[in-house]
Design a protein around this motif. Structure first.
Motif, PDB file in Angstrom:
ATOM      1  N   MET A   1       0.809  -1.223   0.000  1.00  0.00           N
ATOM      2  CA  MET A   1       0.000   0.000   0.000  1.00  0.00           C
ATOM      3  C   MET A   1       0.841   1.271   0.000  1.00  0.00           C
ATOM      4  N   ASP A   2       2.039   1.201   0.543  1.00  0.00           N
ATOM      5  CA  ASP A   2       2.938   2.357   0.543  1.00  0.00           C
ATOM      6  C   ASP A   2       3.393   2.644  -0.890  1.00  0.00           C
ATOM      7  N   PRO A   3       3.121   3.838  -1.428  1.00  0.00           N
ATOM      8  CA  PRO A   3       3.539   4.158  -2.807  1.00  0.00           C
ATOM      9  C   PRO A   3       5.043   4.075  -3.017  1.00  0.00           C
TER      10      PRO A   3
ATOM     11  N   ALA B   1      -9.478 -10.282  -5.023  1.00  0.00           N
ATOM     12  CA  ALA B   1      -8.078 -10.425  -4.612  1.00  0.00           C
ATOM     13  C   ALA B   1      -7.436  -9.049  -4.669  1.00  0.00           C
ATOM     14  N   THR B   2      -6.783  -8.653  -3.592  1.00  0.00           N
ATOM     15  CA  THR B   2      -6.165  -7.333  -3.561  1.00  0.00           C
ATOM     16  C   THR B   2      -4.982  -7.318  -2.605  1.00  0.00           C
ATOM     17  N   ARG B   3      -4.060  -6.422  -2.872  1.00  0.00           N
ATOM     18  CA  ARG B   3      -2.956  -6.147  -1.963  1.00  0.00           C
ATOM     19  C   ARG B   3      -3.120  -4.765  -1.330  1.00  0.00           C
ATOM     20  N   PHE B   4      -4.355  -4.225  -1.394  1.00  0.00           N
ATOM     21  CA  PHE B   4      -4.647  -2.888  -0.886  1.00  0.00           C
ATOM     22  C   PHE B   4      -5.770  -2.896   0.148  1.00  0.00           C
ATOM     23  N   ALA B   5      -5.903  -3.973   0.893  1.00  0.00           N
ATOM     24  CA  ALA B   5      -6.922  -4.083   1.931  1.00  0.00           C
ATOM     25  C   ALA B   5      -6.255  -3.894   3.286  1.00  0.00           C
TER      26      ALA B   5
END
Length: 399
Positions: free
Chosen positions: A171-173, A266-270
């Protein structure tokens, strides 16, 4: 130590980091818990960095090491090639191993594309070698028990599955462009890495997919170039950035051949979800729920329970009657993530002993790849995509 009077299978593993540790641990412990007739031997570990692979081989108990996977495959003291490399290497290594007469155990997803998956399946079947793909979550005792409940009709006709696989580690840009975010190496992002597991569990528990409709999104379009990476972490090299060409999230609907419907995310931003692999299945007679972060428990509900006492009950799947659980500890002495690999390993070794490829094998890997690719096509075309029309012909041609 190799067991007395046991047939040996000598392992050559390509790769040695995150999944390499998990696979190695399973090889080392499987004969401690299970009375398998085939004993795995940690024959040779392979990696490009000689210093790193030599150190890993010594630490994990491998007898030797190589820095070129072609040399590993050419060795006559190797019976099975275990592939734990990034996705772009799977097809080339697996096909070469099969052509050399080696059994093949490959990490998921099977390949970068459906076409690669077809060639891999054709190679292992043409050369009559044992093959398996590492969808390890199938082998949690709670999942296996859920399968039994469904097969025994306890849920009746299945109506729904809703599955999510939620993470938050990028989540960190400023998180760098590690290989799992590089399309040339991984093929897809959260979709191929996470949704692949949900797809496999859905096929295992509910049935074959008929059609899908999906959307995929990349929230952060550029990231710092990576200098060093290990597992799910990495460090940036400078202020240079690169384009992110894989998805950060995928969401899709599905219809199954048996009439059930499903939703998948499916997400890596939860945020707050480190490894949220979960599903709920609803049928005419009952429902089940599972959460991979609490993997020993299965939530079960039956419609015919007495009024006033209805609701989900928690089944701690550690009793001797629960699949695989009897090999470990007394009831409620829970097992962990690493044991899913051990349980899968038992099936792989039994398959080698008896001469068949246990599920999930390359057939399952190919079918899963077809579904993943259909969702990608749907996202591009903004329409439903039929697997029976567009993909099953290509799948069947490889079988």
């Amino acid at each position: 130590m190799v067991g007395v009077n046991k047939k040996q299978v000598r392992i050559g593993m390509v790769g040695y980091k995150f999944m390499g540790k998990a696979h190695t641990h399973a090889y080392r412990d499987v004969s401690f818990y299970f009375d398998n007739k085939v004993e795995p031997v940690l024959q040779a570990l392979c990696g490009r960095d000689e210093v790193g692979v030599k150190e890993a081989a010594a630490k994990m108990g491998w007898r030797s090491y190589e820095t070129d996977w072609r040399k590993l495959i050419a060795r006559d003291d190797i019976d099975l090639i275990d592939i734990v490399t990034p996705n772009h290497n799977h097809a080339e290594i697996a096909i070469a191993a099969a052509e050399a007469g080696k059994h093949v155990y490959c990490e998921k997803p099977l390949a970068m594309t459906l076409e690669q998956s077809k060639r891999m399946l054709e190679a292992v079947e043409k050369n009559a070698v044992i093959h398996m793909v590492n969808y390890n979550y199938r082998f949690a005792p709670a999942i296996q028990f859920a399968k039994k409940l469904i097969e025994n009709g306890r849920l009746g006709k299945i109506y729904h599955i809703r599955a999510t696989y939620l993470q938050d580690w990028i989540m960190d840009p400023q998180f760098p462009l590690v290989w799992r975010l590089n399309k040339e190496i991984c093929g897809s992002g959260a979709h191929g890495d996470l949704a692949a597991h949900s797809v496999d569990l859905a096929r295992f528990l509910v049935g074959e997919f008929q059609e899908v409709c999906g959307v995929m999104e990349t929230f952060i379009k550029q990231r710092p170039i990576v200098e060093n990476s290990s597992g799910l972490s990495g460090t940036a090299s400078s202020d240079k950035v690169g384009d992110v060409e894989v998805d950060d999230a995928s969401v899709f609907l599905a219809r199954f051949e048996n009439g059930a419907i499903g939703t998948f995310e499916a997400t890596r931003f939860a945020g707050g979800n480190r490894n949220g692999n979960r599903f709920e299945i609803n049928g005419e007679k009952g429902s089940i729920k599972w959460d991979g972060e609490n993997m020993n428990n299965l939530q079960v509900y039956f419609h015919d329970d007495e009024p006033g006492l209805q609701g989900f009950r928690t089944i701690n799947c550690t009793e001797e009657l629960h699949p695989y659980a009897g090999a470990y500890w007394p009831a409620a002495h829970i097992i962990g993530y690493e044991h899913t690999f051990i349980n899968l390993m038992v099936e792989l070794l039994n398959g080698i002993d008896k001469g068949f490829s246990p599920a999930p094998n390359f057939v399952d890997g190919l079918r899963n790849q077809a579904i993943l690719e259909a969702v990608e096509q749907s996202s591009r075309m903004k329409k439903w995509v039929s697997l029976s029309e567009n993909f099953q012909q290509s799948v069947h041609s490889a079988l």
